[in-house]
Design an enzyme around this catalytic site. Sequence first.
Site, PDB file in Angstrom:
ATOM      1  N   ARG A 161      -0.365   8.716   7.278  1.00  0.00           N
ATOM      2  CA  ARG A 161      -1.492   8.467   8.178  1.00  0.00           C
ATOM      3  C   ARG A 161      -2.539   9.563   7.976  1.00  0.00           C
ATOM      4  NH1 ARG A 161       3.378   7.937  11.013  1.00  0.00           N
ATOM      5  NH2 ARG A 161       3.782   5.834  11.837  1.00  0.00           N
ATOM      6  N   LYS A 185       4.672  10.743  14.028  1.00  0.00           N
ATOM      7  CA  LYS A 185       4.666  10.407  15.447  1.00  0.00           C
ATOM      8  C   LYS A 185       5.954  10.893  16.098  1.00  0.00           C
ATOM      9  CE  LYS A 185       1.610   6.375  15.384  1.00  0.00           C
ATOM     10  NZ  LYS A 185       1.482   4.933  15.711  1.00  0.00           N
ATOM     11  N   HIS A 256      -6.203   3.511   7.141  1.00  0.00           N
ATOM     12  CA  HIS A 256      -5.016   2.670   7.278  1.00  0.00           C
ATOM     13  C   HIS A 256      -4.968   1.600   6.198  1.00  0.00           C
ATOM     14  CE1 HIS A 256      -2.156   3.604  10.360  1.00  0.00           C
ATOM     15  NE2 HIS A 256      -1.747   2.353  10.431  1.00  0.00           N
ATOM     16  N   ARG A 259      -2.900   2.964   3.570  1.00  0.00           N
ATOM     17  CA  ARG A 259      -1.489   2.934   3.979  1.00  0.00           C
ATOM     18  C   ARG A 259      -0.927   1.526   3.796  1.00  0.00           C
ATOM     19  NH1 ARG A 259       2.295   5.626   7.285  1.00  0.00           N
ATOM     20  NH2 ARG A 259       3.140   4.452   9.036  1.00  0.00           N
ATOM     21  N   HIS A 282       8.198   4.683   9.904  1.00  0.00           N
ATOM     22  CA  HIS A 282       8.319   3.690  10.972  1.00  0.00           C
ATOM     23  C   HIS A 282       9.654   3.859  11.691  1.00  0.00           C
ATOM     24  CE1 HIS A 282       5.370   0.728   8.817  1.00  0.00           C
ATOM     25  NE2 HIS A 282       4.737   1.577   9.607  1.00  0.00           N
ATOM     26  N   TYR A 291       4.742  -5.910   6.205  1.00  0.00           N
ATOM     27  CA  TYR A 291       4.234  -5.840   4.837  1.00  0.00           C
ATOM     28  C   TYR A 291       4.904  -6.858   3.923  1.00  0.00           C
ATOM     29  CZ  TYR A 291       2.206  -1.593   6.613  1.00  0.00           C
ATOM     30  OH  TYR A 291       1.499  -0.699   7.378  1.00  0.00           O
TER      31      TYR A 291
END
Length: 310
Positions: A161, A185, A256, A259, A282, A291
């Site tokens: 990110r 995150k 993004h 990404r 993730h 994806y």
Amino acid sequence: MHTGQPQTVEHVVEAFVRHLRHERGRSENTVRAYRRDVESLLGSLGADSETTTQDAMGALDLAALRGWLAGASAAGAAPTTLSRHAAAARTFCAWARREELLSVDPSARLRAPKREKHLPPVLRPSQMTRLLTQDAEAGQETPVELRDHAAMELLYATGIRIGELVGLDMDDVDQGARTLRVLGKGNKQRVVPFGGPAAQALEGWLRRGRPALLTERSGPALLLGARGGRWDQRQARATVDAALGALGDTSASGPHALRHTAATHLLDGGADLRSVQELLGHSSLATTQLYTHVSVERLREGYRRAHPRA
């Protein structure tokens, strides 16, 4: 947070923000978004920063939550925004109940529109090649150009990110192993690899770019702004937007998109879903599976164009 004196809405919001940062470990982007959402929610009840907690919380019930979401929807808020509003409200109400600011949690029965699952825009390999070579064609010699090229290569090579990229420090890079240590995150660390082109671009930045911008303000930051401080996330986004816009033949925009593109190209090339999940950081495999829909849709489109009985 109780002091014996009537608390105001401003005190409540600040205490909630501290909870998000220090107890929940939420990212600064999430903290800012939830702060705005909660301030909007309480404002819809007629509360301002000086309204007492008792008055504000006394008006917070399920009908008020639904009315707030309905108002946002009527104002044109997207389903994704409404979903975040609802998540912020649920987090806030659960915290307020724990702090005994609410006698019951009115958000337990709150529902929000389901987030739309859409195929993210991705670049074709030929477009990525053009994107990553247009700096070289322009000369790519100034420190800022070297930084921008290294940033673009790293974003595509690793799928990280933009906030993770600008947050990198010098000791997060292992040039020998060609890996980055990334803080994602929830303050979760992961190690991601990068390839030869990104390594070459990074070496050029570290050898000829970063020393030219280095100042006392730089600290350990890997990527620096024009004045020597850590590269600002908004400036980094603008750089990526400008580069994508210069392509002229894609609707993809923002970091993004790189990404999304990295993940899709990995899956198209045969990478397994679990590896891509780990690379992207993730927490849920379901997020990564989006994806696969992109790859399948590309396959389906190719089939429709090429097969005589499609």
